[in-house]
Design an enzyme around this catalytic site. Structure first.
Site, PDB file in Angstrom:
ATOM      1  N   CYS A 173      52.944  26.359  44.318  1.00 18.68           N
ATOM      2  CA  CYS A 173      51.544  26.254  45.049  1.00 18.68           C
ATOM      3  C   CYS A 173      50.769  25.348  44.269  1.00 18.68           C
ATOM      4  O   CYS A 173      51.159  24.627  43.273  1.00 18.68           O
ATOM      5  CB  CYS A 173      50.977  27.658  44.873  1.00 18.68           C
ATOM      6  N   CYS A 195      50.284  25.371  40.563  1.00 17.36           N
ATOM      7  CA  CYS A 195      51.332  24.860  39.847  1.00 17.36           C
ATOM      8  C   CYS A 195      51.012  23.231  39.410  1.00 17.36           C
ATOM      9  O   CYS A 195      51.088  22.952  38.274  1.00 17.36           O
ATOM     10  CB  CYS A 195      52.663  25.049  40.305  1.00 17.36           C
ATOM     11  N   ASP A 237      37.555 -13.535  58.157  1.00 12.90           N
ATOM     12  CA  ASP A 237      37.797 -15.017  57.993  1.00 12.90           C
ATOM     13  C   ASP A 237      38.203 -15.564  59.321  1.00 12.90           C
ATOM     14  O   ASP A 237      38.520 -14.921  60.130  1.00 12.90           O
ATOM     15  CB  ASP A 237      38.988 -14.928  56.977  1.00 12.90           C
TER      16      ASP A 237
END
Length: 742
Positions: free
Chosen positions: A23, A26, A434
């Site tokens: 989970c 952890c 650009d």
């Protein structure tokens, strides 16, 4: 463990595959422990089960592995394939099937009193015990490991809830009146009093959680499918030419400079240059471009693209980890392993959530007892709190959306550098483009070369020969069409203005200046009225005017034209539809920039901006309160890309531009710019909706469970569904389509 050293600062980056995580809590524990090591910066991703660790040389990889293992988890080198994932999924499926077969009769008997035959409760115990103890073994094992380290995770809640339900039931059957032959127990959704048993709760919760984990595992594999597909695109072997003969060898044996054969329908083995043959390559799997690209000798091809129509001979330019495909896969993996800011909030919540839930369950039990609700009702409510409050959905909310979103982007030729990019795209209100190579194709040519003075063209071509600028290449190629170029000494580039050098043309040596009128004037070569008129005419037509001078005089004007990308007008319109203002930023003359901007549909133009001034122009827009994205492709765009709130680098551009960008657009298609913004915004929206539902679920469910309005079995089903819902919501990103194809 994969470690890549970065010699500039003595730090290394290590990737660890973590096993045993169940989970988000952890992942939070491991991340917190790794970050406590001196100089270590770690990110642990629950969904990918990987830890991305940056550490100094004083911290060895073994130290990192030892830290993870000390917490009760495993750390190992990331597998090249998904064998471990498949094995884990198979184990989950086996346990789920076993638990489902045994749980169905237990639940049926508990819910339908009419089916409760004599001694039914003892049969239920025989069926339920293997489900809880064997089917739920991974939960109990993980809870025990965490308990030894003084921590609590989602498995702690599941283990406590199911074992408590089983133990209570055994006590009631053996020492209470629940085991009396002929007794029937009605099923209710609320707590009851008396000698109730909860075997159906223990079995059903275990089965529901296993079903949720199995669905999660399958869904997470689907979420990472795009990255695995990328890694599988490359050719496995290649026909290398040696002494005029073809030798089939594994692609890993290719070295830079090898020439290899690509037949129609085969994949190009690695990045290279065509040396023989004329044909086309289908790059759709790598760049998202749907139309095959024509190639001839001298053209570059990318590994994993497919040859169409003709045999090609290619010389390898990049191999292994340096290829574009490897870089794409690396960028996608890095993005998936990172964390957005919103995920860090979820991690912090998950880290303290489980202990808080255990306290709430204890208080719930005590509250029911003190208020006279009875031990059975108190126990039922407390177990419901434990079961329904698991924060698994919180841990999956962000990483699953990131995995799917970045994977889908890679399929479309859009590479996000990391999850932090998502927050930037949401606020962008101005996109600066650009011109050369971005708004235009960057493939420039000399206009009307037959009307240009041959001597001026030859001298200009010789001086420009050492430059990689698109204008310089156009002049050099046109000059080479008339013969070999004379040698040059002392060639020097004046940033943003032009080039100078001494051309040795036969017996004569000419000091040649090629560039803007300002550069020639600076060198004592004022432009006469006749040439000025030609300059203005070229600019009015959208061409860039380059003046050539030597011997103290300006002598010729070269008009170089570029082609507007076909996708530019549509891309600009799409940006406006997203509420983003397009701006053109270029070093070209005002008239040339205006002509090109008008054709693209851009109103605001900043022209005549030197390379070192581009970042300043971005900063000026930011100072006015705008959140700016910059789109560029050249070395001279790198500083501006880095300065912008969001940098988008055209994938065909220079490495400097790509490294400076937050997003790399592999497709040479300007429509990728609005697509990138849309995908990033959609991914962020998915993350936020996942987190909302995960938080809302827990906020609403815990009070219901504590107040006795939820049967623990129903709570277990709801908890499992919340995780599956979050993953399923993330998978919707796989259907994201580019605007042009939507």
């Amino acid at each position: 463990m994969t470690t890549a050293a970065v010699p500039t600062d003595g730090r290394s980056t290590t990737e660890l595959a973590i096993t045993g995580m169940t989970c988000a809590s952890c992942a939070a524990r491991i991340e917190k422990k790794l970050n406590r090591l001196d100089g270590v910066t770690a990110t642990v991703n629950y969904a990918t089960a990987h830890a991305h660790v940056s550490h100094p040389g004083s911290v060895a990889v073994d130290d990192l592995v030892g830290t993870v293992e000390h917490l009760g988890y495993g750390a190992a080198r990331p597998a090249a394939d998904d064998a471990d994932d498949e094995e884990d999924t198979d184990v989950l499926r086996t346990r789920l099937v076993m638990s489902l077969v045994l749980s169905v009769p237990v639940v049926a008997l508990a819910m339908v009193p009419a089916w409760q035959f004599p001694a039914w409760q003892w049969v239920s115990l025989v069926l339920a015990a293997p489900v809880v103890l064997l089917g739920g073994a991974r939960f109990h094992r993980a809870a025990a490991v965490n308990l030894r380290h003084g921590a609590a995770t989602m498995d702690t809640l599941i283990s406590l809830g199911t074992l408590a339900a089983l133990a209570w039931s055994v006590w009631a059957l053996v020492f209470g009146d629940a085991g009396m032959i002929g007794m029937r127990h009605p099923f209710t959704f609320a707590p009851t009093s008396g000698d109730a048993i909860y075997l159906e709760t223990a079995a059903a919760v275990t089965t529901f959680v296993l079903a949720g984990r199995y669905a999660e595992a399958r869904a997470k594999r689907r979420a990472g499918a795009a990255l695995r597909a990328l890694l599988d695109l490359g050719a496995k072997d290649v026909a290398v030419l040696r002494d005029g003969l073809e030798h089939r060898v594994p692609v890993d044996e290719l070295v830079v400079g090898d020439e290899f054969v690509v037949r129609p329908g085969e994949r190009v083995a690695t990045d290279g240059v065509v040396v023989d043959g004329v044909g086309a390559v289908d790059a759709s799997t790598v760049t998202g471009e749907s139309v095959p690209v024509e190639v001839a000798p001298g053209d570059e091809v990318v590994g994993a693209t497919v040859a169409v129509g003709s045999r090609l001979v290619v010389r390898a330019r990049r191999v292994g980890a340096d290829t574009q495909l490897a870089r794409i896969a690396r960028r996608v993996a890095e993005a998936q392993n990172g964390k957005a800011q919103v995920q860090r909030l979820a991690d912090r919540v998950s880290a303290v959530f489980v202990p808080v839930v255990v306290v709430i369950a204890v208080l719930t039990f005590a509250g029911w007892v003190l208020l006279g609700g009875g031990l059975t009702a108190a126990f039922t409510a407390a177990v419901a709190v434990l079961v329904i409050a698991c924060p698994c959905a919180l841990g999956l909310a962000t990483p699953t959306a990131l995995m799917v979103g970045t994977g889908r982007g890679a399929q479309l030729g859009i590479l996000l550098r990391g999850p932090e990019v998502l927050e930037s795209t949401r606020r962008v209100d101005t996109v600066v483009l650009d011109k050369t190579g971005t708004l235009t194709t960057g493939v420039m040519r000399l206009a009307e070369p037959d009307r240009v003075d041959p001597t001026a063209l030859r001298l200009a071509g010789a001086v420009e020969d050492g430059s990689t600028h698109p204008i310089a290449r156009a002049i050099t190629e046109a000059a080479r069409g008339s013969g070999a170029l004379p040698p040059v000494t002392g060639a020097r580039t004046v940033d943003g203005l032009g080039v100078t050098g001494t051309v040795h043309d036969g017996e004569a040596a000419h000091d040649v200046v090629v560039g803007r009128p300002a550069l020639l004037a600076e060198r004592g070569m004022p432009v006469p009225a006749e040439l000025s008129a030609r300059i203005e005419a070229a600019r009015a037509g959208g061409a860039t005017a380059v003046v050539v001078g030597w011997g103290g005089e300006a002598r010729e004007v070269l008009a170089v034209t570029d082609t507007l990308r076909g996708s530019a007008p549509g891309a600009v319109a799409s940006l406006r539809a997203l509420g983003v203002r397009p701006v053109l930023l270029t070093g070209d003359h005002e008239a040339v920039a205006r002509a090109m901007a008008t054709r693209a549909g851009i109103d605001e133009v900043h022209a005549g901006v030197l390379p070192e001034q581009k970042a300043d122009a971005i900063a000026a827009l930011q100072a006015d309160g705008h959140v700016v994205a910059m789109v560029g492709d050249g070395v001279n765009d790198a500083a501006a890309l880095a300065r912008a709130d969001l940098g988008l680098a055209m994938g065909a551009g220079t490495d400097a531009a790509i490294e400076a960008g937050d997003v790399t657009l592999v497709r040479e298609d300007l429509s990728a710019v609005p697509d990138a913004l849309r995908l990033a915004r959609r991914t962020l929206a998915t993350i936020k909706s996942n987190l909302f539902w995960a938080f809302a679920y827990n906020v609403a469910a815990i009070p219901l469970a504590a107040s006795g309005l939820l049967n623990p079995m129903v709570a277990g089903a709801a908890m499992a569904f919340s995780s599956v819902f979050v993953v399923g919501n993330s998978l919707r990103l796989r259907r994201f389509a580019p605007q042009a194809r939507a």
